[in-house]
Motif scaffolding. Sequence first.
Motif, PDB file in Angstrom:
ATOM      1  N   ASN A   1       0.851  -1.177   0.000  1.00 34.80           N
ATOM      2  CA  ASN A   1       0.000   0.000   0.000  1.00 34.80           C
ATOM      3  C   ASN A   1       0.894   1.237   0.000  1.00 34.80           C
ATOM      4  O   ASN A   1       1.561   1.544   0.996  1.00 34.80           O
ATOM      5  N   ALA A   2       0.915   1.944  -1.095  1.00 34.30           N
ATOM      6  CA  ALA A   2       1.811   3.087  -1.262  1.00 34.30           C
ATOM      7  C   ALA A   2       1.319   4.330  -0.547  1.00 34.30           C
ATOM      8  O   ALA A   2       2.000   5.369  -0.548  1.00 34.30           O
ATOM      9  N   ASP A   3       0.150   4.273   0.070  1.00 36.13           N
ATOM     10  CA  ASP A   3      -0.442   5.466   0.689  1.00 36.13           C
ATOM     11  C   ASP A   3      -0.290   5.524   2.208  1.00 36.13           C
ATOM     12  O   ASP A   3      -0.573   6.562   2.804  1.00 36.13           O
ATOM     13  N   VAL A   4       0.145   4.428   2.825  1.00 40.77           N
ATOM     14  CA  VAL A   4       0.145   4.368   4.292  1.00 40.77           C
ATOM     15  C   VAL A   4       1.511   3.941   4.819  1.00 40.77           C
ATOM     16  O   VAL A   4       2.058   2.932   4.380  1.00 40.77           O
ATOM     17  N   GLY A   5       2.020   4.737   5.777  1.00 41.53           N
ATOM     18  CA  GLY A   5       3.239   4.364   6.498  1.00 41.53           C
ATOM     19  C   GLY A   5       2.914   4.224   7.973  1.00 41.53           C
ATOM     20  O   GLY A   5       2.345   5.128   8.572  1.00 41.53           O
ATOM     21  N   MET A   6       3.260   3.108   8.566  1.00 40.83           N
ATOM     22  CA  MET A   6       2.930   2.873   9.971  1.00 40.83           C
ATOM     23  C   MET A   6       3.799   3.745  10.877  1.00 40.83           C
ATOM     24  O   MET A   6       5.001   3.839  10.713  1.00 40.83           O
ATOM     25  N   GLY A   7       3.155   4.391  11.836  1.00 35.07           N
ATOM     26  CA  GLY A   7       3.902   5.195  12.795  1.00 35.07           C
ATOM     27  C   GLY A   7       4.559   6.410  12.197  1.00 35.07           C
ATOM     28  O   GLY A   7       5.502   6.961  12.768  1.00 35.07           O
ATOM     29  N   GLY A   8       4.119   6.840  11.041  1.00 34.97           N
ATOM     30  CA  GLY A   8       4.682   8.035  10.437  1.00 34.97           C
ATOM     31  C   GLY A   8       6.043   7.828   9.807  1.00 34.97           C
ATOM     32  O   GLY A   8       6.755   8.788   9.504  1.00 34.97           O
ATOM     33  N   THR A   9       6.448   6.574   9.587  1.00 38.86           N
ATOM     34  CA  THR A   9       7.764   6.326   9.015  1.00 38.86           C
ATOM     35  C   THR A   9       7.747   6.539   7.504  1.00 38.86           C
ATOM     36  O   THR A   9       6.702   6.601   6.860  1.00 38.86           O
ATOM     37  N   ASP A  10       8.944   6.639   6.955  1.00 39.17           N
ATOM     38  CA  ASP A  10       9.119   6.679   5.509  1.00 39.17           C
ATOM     39  C   ASP A  10       8.439   5.440   4.923  1.00 39.17           C
ATOM     40  O   ASP A  10       8.603   4.325   5.419  1.00 39.17           O
ATOM     41  N   LEU A  11       7.672   5.632   3.846  1.00 35.61           N
ATOM     42  CA  LEU A  11       6.938   4.505   3.267  1.00 35.61           C
ATOM     43  C   LEU A  11       7.872   3.366   2.865  1.00 35.61           C
ATOM     44  O   LEU A  11       7.524   2.187   3.011  1.00 35.61           O
ATOM     45  N   GLU A  12       9.053   3.706   2.374  1.00 35.62           N
ATOM     46  CA  GLU A  12       9.980   2.669   1.931  1.00 35.62           C
ATOM     47  C   GLU A  12      10.456   1.821   3.124  1.00 35.62           C
ATOM     48  O   GLU A  12      10.746   0.643   2.984  1.00 35.62           O
TER      49      GLU A  12
END
Length: 248
Positions: free
Chosen positions: A215-226
């Motif tokens: 899912n390219a739209d959500v990063g857990m805990g505000g981290t960088d998506l990568e």
Amino acid sequence: MTTPLIEICVEGLDGFLAAQEGGADRVELCASLIEGGLTPSIGTILEVKARARIPFHVIIRPRGGDFLYSDTEFASMLADVKALRELGVPGIVIGCLTADGRIDEDRTARLVQAARPMKVTCHRAFDMTRDAEEALEALIRCGVDRVLTSGQRPDAMAGLAILKRSVEQAGDRIVIMGCGDLDEANIAEVRRATGLQEMHFAALRQEPSGMVFRNADVGMGGTDLEREYTNTVTDPDRVRATIRAARA
């Protein structure tokens, strides 16, 4: 020089097994190395204990950030220490400071007392103190067994002078365990320059996630998506190579 003892800092059970396979003498067991290491789960600790052929010390750190803890945070640290003592864990790794950058002797002594007969290491909270010599004497008064340090500098190469002075100051009263970006290229030089008999490093590599859907739209805990799709693992080959270099 005598053969140095090598401790590897790892995250989780897989990291422990990789370090053990790679020839570590001892392991510091953590969660969340991206935050500098937090207390791992009880399940992780139990699984490590069941599979361990070498000693392991568990970090007692309830959150990232500084080492000035609230009363409730300190209460949770004491509870963790007592639980690990009951489980028969070999050692713990702690660090508590006062607001003015000194070792919090009251809290450190209470943690040491609660821990026995476990071994107690002070982690790199030591490197955040205002005066290394003063902090070392405080840890000795508290009964701490060893201190992990890069010589109050970003890495061991930059901290050589303070590491050497700390080894000399410590004598046989407390163990100085050197750390700070140690690898196969520099660990022997650091050892020769300082006289360290215990050394600590994390032989890590990044590997891509096995996730196919992302899912390219959500990063857990505000981290960088990568970052969501990159795993940090302990590399047993790097463990072996660095240990060989340290003992050359």
